[in-house]
Structure formats: C-alpha cells, structure tokens
Design a protein around this motif. Structure first.
Motif, mmCIF file in Angstrom:
data_model
loop_
_atom_site.group_PDB
_atom_site.id
_atom_site.type_symbol
_atom_site.label_atom_id
_atom_site.label_comp_id
_atom_site.label_asym_id
_atom_site.label_seq_id
_atom_site.Cartn_x
_atom_site.Cartn_y
_atom_site.Cartn_z
ATOM 1 N N ASN A 19 3.037 4.830 -1.899
ATOM 2 C CA ASN A 19 1.960 4.560 -2.856
ATOM 3 C C ASN A 19 1.601 5.790 -3.676
ATOM 4 O OD1 ASN A 19 0.633 6.027 -0.791
ATOM 5 N ND2 ASN A 19 -1.321 5.048 -1.247
ATOM 6 N N LYS A 20 2.274 6.923 -3.435
ATOM 7 C CA LYS A 20 1.981 8.140 -4.214
ATOM 8 C C LYS A 20 2.561 8.059 -5.619
ATOM 9 C CE LYS A 20 0.139 9.682 -0.464
ATOM 10 N NZ LYS A 20 -1.311 9.576 -0.260
ATOM 11 N N GLN A 29 -2.890 4.811 -6.595
ATOM 12 C CA GLN A 29 -3.959 3.915 -7.036
ATOM 13 C C GLN A 29 -4.916 3.559 -5.905
ATOM 14 O OE1 GLN A 29 -1.139 0.981 -8.628
ATOM 15 N NE2 GLN A 29 -1.999 1.341 -10.652
ATOM 16 N N ARG A 30 -4.543 3.937 -4.684
ATOM 17 C CA ARG A 30 -5.377 3.644 -3.518
ATOM 18 C C ARG A 30 -5.303 4.841 -2.585
ATOM 19 N NH1 ARG A 30 -4.660 1.346 1.560
ATOM 20 N NH2 ARG A 30 -6.347 -0.003 2.304
ATOM 21 N N GLU A 31 -6.341 5.646 -2.585
ATOM 22 C CA GLU A 31 -6.319 6.912 -1.850
ATOM 23 C C GLU A 31 -7.695 7.159 -1.240
ATOM 24 O OE1 GLU A 31 -4.288 9.117 -0.254
ATOM 25 O OE2 GLU A 31 -3.396 9.858 -2.113
ATOM 26 N N LEU A 44 -12.304 7.368 22.625
ATOM 27 C CA LEU A 44 -11.374 7.439 21.502
ATOM 28 C C LEU A 44 -12.141 7.553 20.193
ATOM 29 C CD1 LEU A 44 -8.183 6.946 20.825
ATOM 30 C CD2 LEU A 44 -9.085 4.833 19.863
ATOM 31 N N VAL A 45 -11.695 8.445 19.322
ATOM 32 C CA VAL A 45 -12.218 8.564 17.958
ATOM 33 C C VAL A 45 -11.087 8.200 17.005
ATOM 34 C CG1 VAL A 45 -13.234 10.082 16.232
ATOM 35 C CG2 VAL A 45 -13.776 10.423 18.660
ATOM 36 N N TYR A 46 -11.316 7.183 16.172
ATOM 37 C CA TYR A 46 -10.298 6.735 15.213
ATOM 38 C C TYR A 46 -10.681 7.199 13.809
ATOM 39 C CZ TYR A 46 -7.441 3.775 12.217
ATOM 40 O OH TYR A 46 -6.572 3.333 11.252
ATOM 41 N N LYS A 47 -9.739 7.846 13.129
ATOM 42 C CA LYS A 47 -9.969 8.251 11.740
ATOM 43 C C LYS A 47 -9.286 7.258 10.809
ATOM 44 C CE LYS A 47 -7.566 11.337 9.463
ATOM 45 N NZ LYS A 47 -6.978 12.526 8.818
ATOM 46 N N ASP A 48 -10.065 6.674 9.896
ATOM 47 C CA ASP A 48 -9.508 5.685 8.966
ATOM 48 C C ASP A 48 -8.904 6.390 7.759
ATOM 49 O OD1 ASP A 48 -8.792 3.287 7.840
ATOM 50 O OD2 ASP A 48 -10.781 2.847 7.030
ATOM 51 N N GLY A 49 -7.819 7.104 7.993
ATOM 52 C CA GLY A 49 -7.171 7.839 6.912
ATOM 53 C C GLY A 49 -6.325 6.978 6.007
ATOM 54 N N LEU A 50 -6.050 5.730 6.411
ATOM 55 C CA LEU A 50 -5.251 4.819 5.593
ATOM 56 C C LEU A 50 -6.113 3.801 4.852
ATOM 57 C CD1 LEU A 50 -2.236 4.124 7.992
ATOM 58 C CD2 LEU A 50 -2.326 5.664 6.024
ATOM 59 N N LEU A 51 -7.420 3.943 4.981
ATOM 60 C CA LEU A 51 -8.371 3.054 4.319
ATOM 61 C C LEU A 51 -8.110 1.590 4.692
ATOM 62 C CD1 LEU A 51 -10.818 3.274 2.500
ATOM 63 C CD2 LEU A 51 -9.360 2.950 0.513
ATOM 64 N N LEU A 52 -7.994 1.329 5.984
ATOM 65 C CA LEU A 52 -7.849 -0.049 6.446
ATOM 66 C C LEU A 52 -9.182 -0.775 6.460
ATOM 67 C CD1 LEU A 52 -5.252 0.418 9.314
ATOM 68 C CD2 LEU A 52 -4.863 -0.107 6.903
ATOM 69 N N GLY A 53 -10.270 -0.028 6.440
ATOM 70 C CA GLY A 53 -11.578 -0.604 6.206
ATOM 71 C C GLY A 53 -12.243 -1.249 7.412
ATOM 72 N N PRO A 54 -13.455 -1.813 7.213
ATOM 73 C CA PRO A 54 -14.254 -2.372 8.306
ATOM 74 C C PRO A 54 -13.542 -3.435 9.140
ATOM 75 C CG PRO A 54 -15.598 -2.115 6.345
ATOM 76 C CD PRO A 54 -14.189 -1.807 5.936
ATOM 77 N N PRO A 55 -12.780 -4.371 8.554
ATOM 78 C CA PRO A 55 -12.139 -5.391 9.397
ATOM 79 C C PRO A 55 -11.256 -4.794 10.499
ATOM 80 C CG PRO A 55 -12.033 -6.028 7.101
ATOM 81 C CD PRO A 55 -12.518 -4.612 7.123
ATOM 82 N N TRP A 56 -10.583 -3.689 10.204
ATOM 83 C CA TRP A 56 -9.745 -3.036 11.201
ATOM 84 C C TRP A 56 -10.565 -2.099 12.093
ATOM 85 C CZ3 TRP A 56 -4.990 -3.317 13.274
ATOM 86 C CH2 TRP A 56 -4.541 -2.228 14.017
ATOM 87 N N CYS A 57 -11.442 -1.330 11.486
ATOM 88 C CA CYS A 57 -12.145 -0.273 12.213
ATOM 89 C C CYS A 57 -13.190 -0.790 13.195
ATOM 90 C CB CYS A 57 -12.815 0.688 11.229
ATOM 91 S SG CYS A 57 -11.658 1.662 10.238
#
Length: 288
Positions: A207-208, A280-282, A119-132
C-alpha cells in the motif's frame, strides 16, 4: 521492581519494515533505560538488548512463495511463531507482552492468562475497533483512533495513545548536503540536482505505492524531472521487477536501494530535497 517485558515481532531478523524497526528500536531504548526487556523475533538479529530467536515458517521462505499469497504467508509465519513462542514463555514468563502482528496477537491474547501475562496490542495496521475490541489493552497511534473506538461503544478504559517517535538528534538537516550526496551517490546524482526520497515496501501489492510515485514523476517534462531515490525491501524477484519498472520510467534518474541499515537512513533523508509518501491508508507511518 519493574516487570519483565517481552516485545515480540515475528519478522525480526527476516524482513526490515516499519513494525520490525519499531520493535527493535523500542526494545533497545527500554533496555538502555534499565528495563528488563527481551526482544523476540523469527530470524538472526544483532541487537544491544537481550534477544531470543523463535522457530517459525518465514513469510519470505523459498517454498512459501509458490502459489501462496503474501497475506497467507504472513499469517502462516505468525501462527507457527506463536506456537513456539508460547512454549518459550511458559518456561520463561514475562508479565508484559507487547505485540503488533495481528494473528500473533490474537493467539497470545487467548493464552495470556495461562502464561500469567498481560498482553498489549498495538494497532499499527489500523484494523480498528472491530478487531481491537478482543484485546484487553490496546495501543493506538493517534487520539483520533481512540475517539473512533468510543463512538463504536468500545470500552477504552485500558486503551492508550502513544505515537511513533523520532530521534531528532539523528534526523536533522545536514550542514553540507552536497557533501552527503557525494558520499552516498558519488557521480550518480549531481550535487545540485533536485532529489526526491521515497521509503517503503517495494512489493507490487504494497500500500506504499512507490511505483505510483515513479509514474507521477515520469509525467513531468524532462527538464523538470528530479532524481528519485527509492529505499525499501522486497523479495529478490520483486526488488528486481521494481528496479526494472522505475528504470524504464525514469532511466538514470532512479536509484533503488534495498536492505539499508537503520543507522544509515538519516543520511539519505539529509540528502533529499523532498520526501514523497503515496500511501492512501496510513495509521502513523514510521517513515515520517
């Protein structure tokens, strides 16, 4: 021999946002380049590559909107999609699976070994290291996110950086902007007006912040106020509410469009003088 690749996105054929656009575009490009790729989504979709529609409970279904938050509807869609997708992949293995939906990725990661897949997970929602850190292989969208993971002592030996890309043969300035505007807007927008373009989710919880753009433009003196073209997607009720809100603020200087096909988007970028983005978070906006 190239391995079979599954690109999975539960919203395909149901909603048209950044992740769906990315998955569809990349799958078609890989297919055109000769890769054995299959695109998996939750709704009907016309595409130039192999596509499999997977059963699920859609986030925008009529019944889901009663008393269920958008976030929980999205999670329900991913979980029901994951159950049916795992059954399909058990019958029709794909050694590489790419996913960006977080709950869907989590469920597939737990089953990857039994499916004989990586599996390859793309962090497109910027959940960051704790999730990834729960995933073996991670795609981030900029080098800074890789460095942030290293600082948190995360093993990034199987992390890699690939940003969102753009086809510059399609997105380029037009030879005659006035002609493009006449074709798109007719008499709604004068060909010599200043036009601002804002693209993103029109929903009030997005958030847009497209509504913020409308309020800011409304503070300008009338003689300086540009025309603003808002393009995005939302439920019918949210789209109507957004239309009413921005029309109340900008009157005839607001144009709201929904469900614009990706192939039509370059013309709208060509018609604009200014691109406005208020998130503000993208992590790496596909709108860019």
């Amino acid at each position: 021999m190239k391995p079979r690749v599954a690109i999975v996105c539960s919203g395909l054929g149901q909603v048209r946002r950044g992740n769906e656009t990315w998955a569809h575009t990349v799958a078609e490009a890989l297919h055109a380049a000769g890769w054995p790729v299959t695109l998996f989504g939750g709704g009907p979709l016309v595409t130039n590559c192999p596509y499999v529609q997977i059963s699920n409970w859609p986030r925008e279904s009529f019944l889901s909107r009663f008393g269920v938050s958008w976030h929980n509807r999205y999670v329900i869609e991913q979980l029901t999609f994951a159950v049916a997708l795992k059954r399909h992949l058990a019958r029709d293995p794909h050694p590489l699976i790419h996913v960006a939906d977080p709950s869907l990725g989590q469920r597939l990661q737990r089953s990857a070994k039994s499916l004989g897949a990586q599996l390859v997970y793309k962090d497109g929602l910027l959940l960051g290291p704790p999730w990834c850190r729960q995933f073996d292989v991670v795609q981030v969208l900029a080098p800074a996110y890789l460095e942030a993971a290293r600082k948190e002592s995360v093993d990034v030996s199987k992390w890699f950086t690939i940003p969102h890309l753009v086809d510059t043969t399609h997105f380029q300035p037009p030879p005659d902007r006035a002609a493009v505007r006449r074709q798109l807007f007719g008499e709604k927008i004068p060909t010599d007006a200043t036009v601002v373009l804002a693209v993103g989710d029109l929903s009030p919880n997005s958030n847009k912040r497209l509504d913020w753009i409308a309020r800011e433009v409304a503070t300008l003196p009338e003689a300086m106020r540009p025309h603003v073209v808002f393009i995005g997607q939302a439920s019918p009720a949210d789209a109507r509410a957004f239309q009413d809100q921005v029309t109340g603020l900008l009157r005839d200087r607001a144009v709201v469009l929904t469900n614009v096909k990706p192939t039509e988007m370059p013309a709208y970028y060509q018609a604009a003088d200014i691109f406005a983005h208020a998130a503000q978070r993208e992590p790496f906006g596909i709108v860019f």
